[in-house]
Design a protein around this motif. Structure first.
Motif, PDB file in Angstrom:
ATOM      1  N   ASN A  89      40.199  25.623  41.614  1.00 27.18           N
ATOM      2  CA  ASN A  89      39.505  25.705  40.333  1.00 27.18           C
ATOM      3  C   ASN A  89      38.524  24.543  40.297  1.00 27.18           C
ATOM      4  O   ASN A  89      38.918  23.405  40.547  1.00 27.18           O
ATOM      5  CB  ASN A  89      40.487  25.561  39.160  1.00 27.18           C
ATOM      6  N   MET A 103      25.218  30.431  41.806  1.00 27.66           N
ATOM      7  CA  MET A 103      26.566  30.898  41.456  1.00 27.66           C
ATOM      8  C   MET A 103      26.683  32.398  41.668  1.00 27.66           C
ATOM      9  O   MET A 103      27.711  32.898  42.108  1.00 27.66           O
ATOM     10  CB  MET A 103      26.925  30.521  40.011  1.00 27.66           C
ATOM     11  N   VAL A 107      29.424  34.140  44.198  1.00 27.03           N
ATOM     12  CA  VAL A 107      30.338  35.219  43.815  1.00 27.03           C
ATOM     13  C   VAL A 107      30.133  36.444  44.709  1.00 27.03           C
ATOM     14  O   VAL A 107      31.093  37.120  45.070  1.00 27.03           O
ATOM     15  CB  VAL A 107      30.151  35.573  42.316  1.00 27.03           C
ATOM     16  N   VAL A 133      35.453  34.305  45.286  1.00 35.07           N
ATOM     17  CA  VAL A 133      35.282  33.653  43.994  1.00 35.07           C
ATOM     18  C   VAL A 133      35.638  34.718  42.969  1.00 35.07           C
ATOM     19  O   VAL A 133      34.884  35.657  42.741  1.00 35.07           O
ATOM     20  CB  VAL A 133      33.858  33.101  43.815  1.00 35.07           C
ATOM     21  N   LYS A 136      34.377  33.366  37.190  1.00 34.02           N
ATOM     22  CA  LYS A 136      33.238  32.514  36.850  1.00 34.02           C
ATOM     23  C   LYS A 136      33.067  32.616  35.355  1.00 34.02           C
ATOM     24  O   LYS A 136      32.934  33.698  34.810  1.00 34.02           O
ATOM     25  CB  LYS A 136      31.972  32.974  37.551  1.00 34.02           C
ATOM     26  N   THR A 137      33.109  31.491  34.712  1.00 35.01           N
ATOM     27  CA  THR A 137      32.920  31.462  33.273  1.00 35.01           C
ATOM     28  C   THR A 137      31.825  30.461  32.954  1.00 35.01           C
ATOM     29  O   THR A 137      31.864  29.323  33.411  1.00 35.01           O
ATOM     30  CB  THR A 137      34.217  31.030  32.552  1.00 35.01           C
ATOM     31  N   GLU A 138      30.845  30.908  32.202  1.00 27.47           N
ATOM     32  CA  GLU A 138      29.826  29.988  31.717  1.00 27.47           C
ATOM     33  C   GLU A 138      30.282  29.499  30.355  1.00 27.47           C
ATOM     34  O   GLU A 138      30.693  30.286  29.514  1.00 27.47           O
ATOM     35  CB  GLU A 138      28.481  30.690  31.577  1.00 27.47           C
ATOM     36  N   TYR A 149      29.804  25.622  34.368  1.00 25.82           N
ATOM     37  CA  TYR A 149      30.478  26.742  35.002  1.00 25.82           C
ATOM     38  C   TYR A 149      31.903  26.350  35.362  1.00 25.82           C
ATOM     39  O   TYR A 149      32.134  25.275  35.907  1.00 25.82           O
ATOM     40  CB  TYR A 149      29.750  27.159  36.283  1.00 25.82           C
ATOM     41  N   THR A 150      32.844  27.216  35.063  1.00 27.05           N
ATOM     42  CA  THR A 150      34.223  27.051  35.503  1.00 27.05           C
ATOM     43  C   THR A 150      34.474  28.165  36.513  1.00 27.05           C
ATOM     44  O   THR A 150      34.359  29.346  36.181  1.00 27.05           O
ATOM     45  CB  THR A 150      35.197  27.163  34.313  1.00 27.05           C
ATOM     46  N   MET A 151      34.783  27.780  37.747  1.00 26.71           N
ATOM     47  CA  MET A 151      34.884  28.735  38.843  1.00 26.71           C
ATOM     48  C   MET A 151      36.293  28.736  39.429  1.00 26.71           C
ATOM     49  O   MET A 151      36.979  27.717  39.409  1.00 26.71           O
ATOM     50  CB  MET A 151      33.902  28.367  39.959  1.00 26.71           C
ATOM     51  N   ALA A 153      38.121  29.982  43.114  1.00 30.32           N
ATOM     52  CA  ALA A 153      37.988  30.526  44.468  1.00 30.32           C
ATOM     53  C   ALA A 153      39.387  30.682  45.052  1.00 30.32           C
ATOM     54  O   ALA A 153      40.211  29.772  44.958  1.00 30.32           O
ATOM     55  CB  ALA A 153      37.151  29.598  45.348  1.00 30.32           C
TER      56      ALA A 153
END
Length: 183
Positions: A89, A103, A107, A133, A136-138, A149-151, A153
């Motif tokens: 994360n 991003m 993804v 990935v 993905k949250t903006e 961005y919260t990603m 993987a």
């Protein structure tokens, strides 16, 4: 038997380690010939393949909160299998149109990700099959809230994460592209 333990731990380690993730290095997926060995001396990559270059490997510095790594090991006696699920994360602060494009490409792909810890180790996620990935949250909060961005993987692999040797770590830091998105 080949899967017998060969060493133990007879004392607790010193309390001189620190947690957290300093940076990640993302390389576009390739079937790279990583020079790794898994022995009682460690699970280690001695050198990086020459195909990892500044044209396909990029560094992302991270802030110290919101970045986590976990690895789950699942073994099945019935199936005779063991897999390692690696989950990263990470948070990339500050939204921008240029980073939005990067991003999207992240993804779309299935990169291999090197994680540099605050204690100085670098580990490789997705060595054989790459990382998906999966999230993905903006985030755009109030005036004083996080924007970025919260990603997430995830990699599912036949081996646990690989640790890079000191020379392989230096090579990665040297080869990682200095190209970056505008901030």
């Amino acid at each position: 038997m080949a899967c017998d333990l060969s060493k133990g731990r007879t004392s607790l380690p010193c309390k001189d380690d620190v947690g957290g993730i300093k940076a990640i290095y993302i390389t576009n997926y390739g079937e790279y010939a990583f020079n790794g060995s898994s022995t009682s001396a460690g699970h280690l990559i001695a050198t990086l393949p020459v195909t990892i270059t500044s044209s396909n490997t990029f560094k992302f510095e991270l802030k110290n909160s919101g970045n986590t790594f976990a690895q789950d090991m699942t073994s099945s006696r019935d199936n005779g299998t063991t897999i390692f699920t690696q989950t990263l994360n990470f948070v990339l602060p500050k939204l921008s149109s240029e980073l939005e494009f990067q991003m999207k490409m992240l993804v779309y792909g299935r990169p291999q990700i090197f994680v540099e810890t605050n204690s100085g180790s670098i580990i490789l996620l997705g060595e054989k099959y790459g990382c998906e990935v999966t999230g993905k949250t903006e985030v755009m909060g109030t005036l004083d809230a996080k924007t970025g961005y919260t990603m997430v993987a995830v990699a599912t692999e036949p081996n646990p994460v690989w640790y890079l040797s000191a020379s392989a770590s230096t090579s990665l830091k040297t080869v990682a592209s200095t190209q970056s998105v505008a901030v």
